[in-house]
Design an enzyme around this catalytic site. Structure first.
Site, mmCIF file in Angstrom:
data_model
loop_
_atom_site.group_PDB
_atom_site.id
_atom_site.type_symbol
_atom_site.label_atom_id
_atom_site.label_comp_id
_atom_site.label_asym_id
_atom_site.label_seq_id
_atom_site.Cartn_x
_atom_site.Cartn_y
_atom_site.Cartn_z
ATOM 1 N N ARG A 110 -1.533 -4.346 10.316
ATOM 2 C CA ARG A 110 -2.249 -5.506 9.788
ATOM 3 C C ARG A 110 -1.448 -6.140 8.661
ATOM 4 N NH1 ARG A 110 -8.435 -4.982 8.019
ATOM 5 N NH2 ARG A 110 -7.479 -3.848 6.331
ATOM 6 N N THR A 114 -2.867 -11.917 5.607
ATOM 7 C CA THR A 114 -3.712 -12.628 6.592
ATOM 8 C C THR A 114 -4.725 -11.707 7.255
ATOM 9 O OG1 THR A 114 -2.231 -12.136 8.440
ATOM 10 C CG2 THR A 114 -1.749 -14.122 7.144
ATOM 11 N N ASP A 206 -7.759 4.122 3.775
ATOM 12 C CA ASP A 206 -6.703 3.758 4.725
ATOM 13 C C ASP A 206 -6.425 4.964 5.621
ATOM 14 O OD1 ASP A 206 -4.028 3.446 5.897
ATOM 15 O OD2 ASP A 206 -3.942 1.638 4.667
ATOM 16 N N ASP A 209 -2.711 6.148 6.077
ATOM 17 C CA ASP A 209 -2.193 6.811 4.876
ATOM 18 C C ASP A 209 -2.804 8.190 4.691
ATOM 19 O OD1 ASP A 209 -0.449 4.836 4.147
ATOM 20 O OD2 ASP A 209 -1.830 3.842 2.761
#
Ligand code: PRP
Ligand code: URA
Length: 215
Positions: A110, A114, A206, A209
């Protein structure tokens, strides 16, 4: 069955083991090692539910005592398609249930500004039109990545696609359903909303991560 057909083509798991493991995964103090194990285990339990209507073929079996007929899943027709990176964390768990499944890969991340997906890799078996595909990605946030992943599989000829995620946000579900109403979404949890950065709340942070210990 411990599933709740919530919204149309969305199946949210209600299995106590999944809920239990997800609560530990959400905890910010959970280590990378444990987080990775939990993602694998949740994926395995979700796959058990998502594969409950797979078709079977009849086979002859010789037991130690006599011949009989049994039924077997046609494993080679199953294909897992993790969306890199985080989807990789779900693969081993599902393969424990269906070791002969093939594995394709879709590389996508991603864009931080944006929030739209940028794709960088695509490799699936050639006969994808004849296969049952299970797209794996722990997070369905804005839905941009999921829509792009499913679109690329359809461009390659796929017709039977299911999407398995661990945490889904309402915006992501809506976007996938608008673009791909034929694709059932299996989720371990339906969370509240996205924050300004596109992270799911309450979410689990995340996923990539946390699985790979980066950041
Ligand atoms: C995460 C996640 C999904 C995507 C979801 O990947 O694994 O692929 O974000 O967000 P969306 O629904 O808004 O598209 P990320 O871009 O962080 O890449 P990574 O897996 O490589 O860390
Ligand atoms: N990707 C993640 O890894 N986590 C989120 O909450 C949203 C997208």
């Amino acid at each position: 069955m411990h599933t709740t057909p919530a919204l149309g083509n969305v199946i949210v798991s209600r299995h106590p083991l999944i809920e239990h493991k997800l609560s530990i995964a959400r905890d910010r103090t959970t280590t990378t090692k444990l987080f990775k194990e939990l993602v694998e285990e949740i994926a395995m339990l979700m796959a058990y539910e998502a594969m409950s209507d797979l078709s079977l073929e009849t086979v002859d079996v010789n037991t130690p005592l006599e011949s009989t007929r049994g039924r077997r899943v046609s494993g080679k027709k199953l294909t897992l398609v993790p969306v890199l990176r985080a989807g990789l964390g779900m693969v081993e768990g599902v393969l424990r249930l269906v070791p002969s499944a093939r594995v394709g890969h879709i590389g996508m991340y991603r864009d931080h500004d944006t929030l739209e997906p940028v794709d960088y890799y695509f490799k699936v078996p050639g006969d994808v039109a004849e296969r049952n595909l299970f797209v794996l990605d722990p997070m369905l946030a804005t839905g941009g990545s999921a829509v792009a992943a499913v679109s690329s599989l359809k461009r390659a000829g796929a017709t039977r696609i299911r999407f398995l995620c661990i945490v889904a946000a309402p915006a992501g579900i809506e976007r996938v359903q608008r673009a791909h109403a034929d694709v059932p979404i299996y989720a371990a949890a339906l969370d509240r909303e996205l924050n300004a950065q596109g992270y799911i709340l309450p979410g689990l942070g995340d996923a990539g991560d946390r699985i790979f210990g980066t950041r």
